[in-house]
Design a protein around this motif. Structure first.
Motif, PDB file in Angstrom:
ATOM      1  N   MET A  75      -3.490 -14.565  10.617  1.00 23.24           N
ATOM      2  CA  MET A  75      -4.825 -14.053  10.307  1.00 23.24           C
ATOM      3  C   MET A  75      -4.711 -12.887   9.327  1.00 23.24           C
ATOM      4  SD  MET A  75      -5.774 -11.842  13.730  1.00 23.24           S
ATOM      5  CE  MET A  75      -7.165 -11.048  12.926  1.00 23.24           C
ATOM      6  N   ALA A  76      -5.772 -12.685   8.544  1.00 19.09           N
ATOM      7  CA  ALA A  76      -5.782 -11.602   7.573  1.00 19.09           C
ATOM      8  C   ALA A  76      -5.928 -10.261   8.285  1.00 19.09           C
ATOM      9  CB  ALA A  76      -6.927 -11.806   6.587  1.00 19.09           C
ATOM     10  N   THR A  77      -5.310  -9.230   7.749  1.00 17.49           N
ATOM     11  CA  THR A  77      -5.448  -7.880   8.278  1.00 17.49           C
ATOM     12  C   THR A  77      -5.754  -6.928   7.138  1.00 17.49           C
ATOM     13  OG1 THR A  77      -3.092  -7.344   8.019  1.00 17.49           O
ATOM     14  CG2 THR A  77      -3.771  -8.353  10.110  1.00 17.49           C
ATOM     15  N   GLY A  78      -6.373  -5.801   7.478  1.00 16.81           N
ATOM     16  CA  GLY A  78      -6.714  -4.814   6.473  1.00 16.81           C
ATOM     17  C   GLY A  78      -5.488  -4.255   5.780  1.00 16.81           C
ATOM     18  N   GLU A  79      -4.417  -3.994   6.554  1.00 18.22           N
ATOM     19  CA  GLU A  79      -3.206  -3.432   5.971  1.00 18.22           C
ATOM     20  C   GLU A  79      -2.619  -4.376   4.920  1.00 18.22           C
ATOM     21  OE1 GLU A  79      -3.104  -2.301  10.451  1.00 18.22           O
ATOM     22  OE2 GLU A  79      -3.601  -4.043   9.233  1.00 18.22           O
ATOM     23  N   ARG A  80      -2.528  -5.643   5.285  1.00 16.55           N
ATOM     24  CA  ARG A  80      -1.945  -6.604   4.354  1.00 16.55           C
ATOM     25  C   ARG A  80      -2.786  -6.736   3.092  1.00 16.55           C
ATOM     26  NH1 ARG A  80      -0.776 -12.512   6.558  1.00 16.55           N
ATOM     27  NH2 ARG A  80      -2.915 -12.973   5.951  1.00 16.55           N
ATOM     28  N   SER A  81      -4.107  -6.830   3.254  1.00 15.85           N
ATOM     29  CA  SER A  81      -4.985  -6.971   2.093  1.00 15.85           C
ATOM     30  C   SER A  81      -4.861  -5.774   1.159  1.00 15.85           C
ATOM     31  CB  SER A  81      -6.438  -7.129   2.546  1.00 15.85           C
ATOM     32  OG  SER A  81      -6.604  -8.314   3.289  1.00 15.85           O
ATOM     33  N   LEU A  82      -4.853  -4.566   1.720  1.00 16.56           N
ATOM     34  CA  LEU A  82      -4.778  -3.361   0.904  1.00 16.56           C
ATOM     35  C   LEU A  82      -3.451  -3.285   0.156  1.00 16.56           C
ATOM     36  CD1 LEU A  82      -6.044  -0.690   0.011  1.00 16.56           C
ATOM     37  CD2 LEU A  82      -5.038   0.367   2.046  1.00 16.56           C
ATOM     38  N   ILE A  83      -2.354  -3.547   0.865  1.00 18.27           N
ATOM     39  CA  ILE A  83      -1.038  -3.450   0.235  1.00 18.27           C
ATOM     40  C   ILE A  83      -0.873  -4.511  -0.849  1.00 18.27           C
ATOM     41  CG2 ILE A  83       1.438  -3.779   0.637  1.00 18.27           C
ATOM     42  CD1 ILE A  83       1.006  -2.363   3.359  1.00 18.27           C
ATOM     43  N   GLN A  84      -1.242  -5.751  -0.547  1.00 17.11           N
ATOM     44  CA  GLN A  84      -1.065  -6.815  -1.525  1.00 17.11           C
ATOM     45  C   GLN A  84      -1.992  -6.655  -2.723  1.00 17.11           C
ATOM     46  OE1 GLN A  84      -1.480 -10.336   0.975  1.00 17.11           O
ATOM     47  NE2 GLN A  84       0.744 -10.509   1.163  1.00 17.11           N
ATOM     48  N   ASP A  85      -3.201  -6.140  -2.499  1.00 18.54           N
ATOM     49  CA  ASP A  85      -4.168  -5.998  -3.592  1.00 18.54           C
ATOM     50  C   ASP A  85      -3.916  -4.766  -4.453  1.00 18.54           C
ATOM     51  OD1 ASP A  85      -5.356  -8.264  -2.611  1.00 18.54           O
ATOM     52  OD2 ASP A  85      -7.089  -7.242  -1.717  1.00 18.54           O
ATOM     53  N   ARG A  86      -3.455  -3.682  -3.819  1.00 21.25           N
ATOM     54  CA  ARG A  86      -3.393  -2.410  -4.543  1.00 21.25           C
ATOM     55  C   ARG A  86      -1.979  -1.857  -4.750  1.00 21.25           C
ATOM     56  NH1 ARG A  86      -8.411   0.244  -3.691  1.00 21.25           N
ATOM     57  NH2 ARG A  86     -10.039  -1.354  -3.604  1.00 21.25           N
ATOM     58  N   PHE A  93       5.333  -7.333   0.979  1.00 19.12           N
ATOM     59  CA  PHE A  93       4.708  -7.656   2.262  1.00 19.12           C
ATOM     60  C   PHE A  93       4.959  -9.130   2.563  1.00 19.12           C
ATOM     61  CE2 PHE A  93       1.497  -5.818   5.199  1.00 19.12           C
ATOM     62  CZ  PHE A  93       1.407  -6.886   6.070  1.00 19.12           C
ATOM     63  N   HIS A  94       5.626  -9.380   3.694  1.00 25.06           N
ATOM     64  CA  HIS A  94       5.958 -10.742   4.093  1.00 25.06           C
ATOM     65  C   HIS A  94       5.411 -11.009   5.496  1.00 25.06           C
ATOM     66  CE1 HIS A  94       8.749 -11.193   0.690  1.00 25.06           C
ATOM     67  NE2 HIS A  94       9.020  -9.917   0.902  1.00 25.06           N
ATOM     68  N   ALA A  95       4.283 -11.723   5.563  1.00 26.11           N
ATOM     69  CA  ALA A  95       3.693 -12.114   6.845  1.00 26.11           C
ATOM     70  C   ALA A  95       4.283 -13.463   7.230  1.00 26.11           C
ATOM     71  CB  ALA A  95       2.182 -12.187   6.722  1.00 26.11           C
ATOM     72  N   MET A  96       5.272 -13.447   8.123  1.00 28.99           N
ATOM     73  CA  MET A  96       6.055 -14.653   8.401  1.00 28.99           C
ATOM     74  C   MET A  96       5.835 -15.210   9.791  1.00 28.99           C
ATOM     75  SD  MET A  96       9.509 -13.662   6.303  1.00 28.99           S
ATOM     76  CE  MET A  96      10.043 -15.380   6.225  1.00 28.99           C
ATOM     77  N   GLY A  97       4.927 -14.609  10.560  1.00 25.02           N
ATOM     78  CA  GLY A  97       4.600 -15.149  11.869  1.00 25.02           C
ATOM     79  C   GLY A  97       3.450 -16.122  11.766  1.00 25.02           C
ATOM     80  N   LYS A 199     -14.395  -7.334  22.289  1.00 26.45           N
ATOM     81  CA  LYS A 199     -13.380  -8.085  21.554  1.00 26.45           C
ATOM     82  C   LYS A 199     -12.710  -7.212  20.486  1.00 26.45           C
ATOM     83  CE  LYS A 199     -16.458  -9.924  17.952  1.00 26.45           C
ATOM     84  NZ  LYS A 199     -16.981 -11.163  17.314  1.00 26.45           N
ATOM     85  N   ALA A 200     -11.602  -7.722  19.936  1.00 26.61           N
ATOM     86  CA  ALA A 200     -10.931  -7.045  18.830  1.00 26.61           C
ATOM     87  C   ALA A 200     -11.883  -6.957  17.640  1.00 26.61           C
ATOM     88  CB  ALA A 200      -9.671  -7.813  18.435  1.00 26.61           C
ATOM     89  N   GLN A 201     -11.955  -5.770  17.029  1.00 25.12           N
ATOM     90  CA  GLN A 201     -12.936  -5.548  15.977  1.00 25.12           C
ATOM     91  C   GLN A 201     -12.280  -5.165  14.667  1.00 25.12           C
ATOM     92  OE1 GLN A 201     -16.768  -3.635  17.512  1.00 25.12           O
ATOM     93  NE2 GLN A 201     -15.246  -2.849  18.956  1.00 25.12           N
ATOM     94  N   ILE A 202     -12.863  -5.628  13.580  1.00 22.78           N
ATOM     95  CA  ILE A 202     -12.377  -5.338  12.239  1.00 22.78           C
ATOM     96  C   ILE A 202     -12.408  -3.827  12.003  1.00 22.78           C
ATOM     97  CG2 ILE A 202     -14.644  -5.605  11.152  1.00 22.78           C
ATOM     98  CD1 ILE A 202     -13.146  -6.925   8.775  1.00 22.78           C
ATOM     99  N   GLY A 203     -11.360  -3.318  11.396  1.00 21.26           N
ATOM    100  CA  GLY A 203     -11.269  -1.889  11.145  1.00 21.26           C
ATOM    101  C   GLY A 203     -10.633  -1.111  12.265  1.00 21.26           C
ATOM    102  N   VAL A 204     -10.566  -1.704  13.442  1.00 22.49           N
ATOM    103  CA  VAL A 204      -9.922  -1.045  14.586  1.00 22.49           C
ATOM    104  C   VAL A 204      -8.611  -1.766  14.931  1.00 22.49           C
ATOM    105  CG1 VAL A 204     -10.126  -0.354  17.001  1.00 22.49           C
ATOM    106  CG2 VAL A 204     -12.128  -0.288  15.509  1.00 22.49           C
ATOM    107  N   GLU A 205      -8.710  -3.077  15.174  1.00 23.99           N
ATOM    108  CA  GLU A 205      -7.508  -3.841  15.522  1.00 23.99           C
ATOM    109  C   GLU A 205      -6.875  -4.541  14.324  1.00 23.99           C
ATOM    110  OE1 GLU A 205      -9.004  -3.027  19.502  1.00 23.99           O
ATOM    111  OE2 GLU A 205     -10.077  -3.860  17.786  1.00 23.99           O
ATOM    112  N   PHE A 206      -7.651  -4.863  13.304  1.00 26.30           N
ATOM    113  CA  PHE A 206      -7.066  -5.599  12.169  1.00 26.30           C
ATOM    114  C   PHE A 206      -7.793  -5.274  10.894  1.00 26.30           C
ATOM    115  CE2 PHE A 206     -10.330  -8.178  14.170  1.00 26.30           C
ATOM    116  CZ  PHE A 206     -11.045  -8.700  13.119  1.00 26.30           C
TER     117      PHE A 206
END
Length: 206
Positions: A75-86, A93-97, A199-206
């Motif tokens: 699943m997409a996460t904020g950390e991954r999006s920010l690092i890969q985009d900026r 960044f290698h998301a391998m799971g 539930k898990a919420q955007i900006g808090v958990e991912f």
């Protein structure tokens, strides 16, 4: 209800000056630098969050770094999006799971993916240009014996470049890993909204 006695400013200043002198004396003896093995574990929230905070510090200082995610990745996460985009020029960044084990329900596939992630992790750690490498949720792969703890420990002790920091996250860190860690933190769970039906919420958990 009794009132608090007034603060004596002069006495407070003297107390703080004494404390600072003692602190400065201690700090003067801390002169070494080395690449650290850092472990974030425990049942509380914040293990990966704190680790990514360290990654973003490296990025802010212009220090090349890398991330390997052993479980998260489906699943997409904020950390991954920010690092890969900026910041892809500074941080690999290698998301391998492919998700948590109860989602994949395929032990052979989980082991295969964990082994591939570990191979990539070793490659990144061996490259001395990386000042920090985050192995996110590797403790889960170790807990389920998808990876050999002795192999991981031996590699970190014998092959990690002297100035490279390696951060390992996830619950249930193995004792062998804690033994070689320079810095180990256990996150303690006090309260979590999940227990109240949130539930898990955007900006808090991912």
């Amino acid at each position: 209800m009794s009132e608090k006695p007034p603060v004596d400013d002069e006495r407070h200043a003297a107390k703080m000056a004494k404390k600072k002198a003692a602190r400065d004396k201690i700090m003067a003896t801390k002169t070494d630098e080395k690449g650290l093995i850092v472990v974030h574990t425990g049942k509380g929230k914040g293990k990966s969050t704190a680790a990514f905070g360290m990654i973003f510090r490296c990025i802010a200082h212009g220090m090349p770094c890398a991330v390997v995610q052993f479980i998260k990745g489906g699943m997409a996460t904020g950390e991954r999006s920010l690092i890969q985009d900026r910041f892809s020029d500074l941080c690999e960044f290698h998301a391998m799971g492919e998700g948590f084990t109860w989602e994949t329900q395929d032990r052979a596939r989980d082991i295969e993916m964990a082994q591939a992630a570990w191979e990539k992790a070793r490659e990144l750690i061996r490259d001395p240009k990386h000042r920090m490498v985050l192995l996110d949720e590797i403790n889960i792969a170790l807990r389920y014996d998808y990876l050999d703890i002795d192999e991981v420990v031996t590699f970190l002790v014998e092959e990690k470049p002297a100035m490279t920091h390696v951060v390992l996250t996830g619950r249930n860190a193995k004792d062998e890993l804690l033994e070689i860690a320079d810095l180990a933190t256990e996150m303690e769970l006090l309260k979590h909204p999940f227990r109240s039906g949130v539930k898990a919420q955007i900006g808090v958990e991912f």
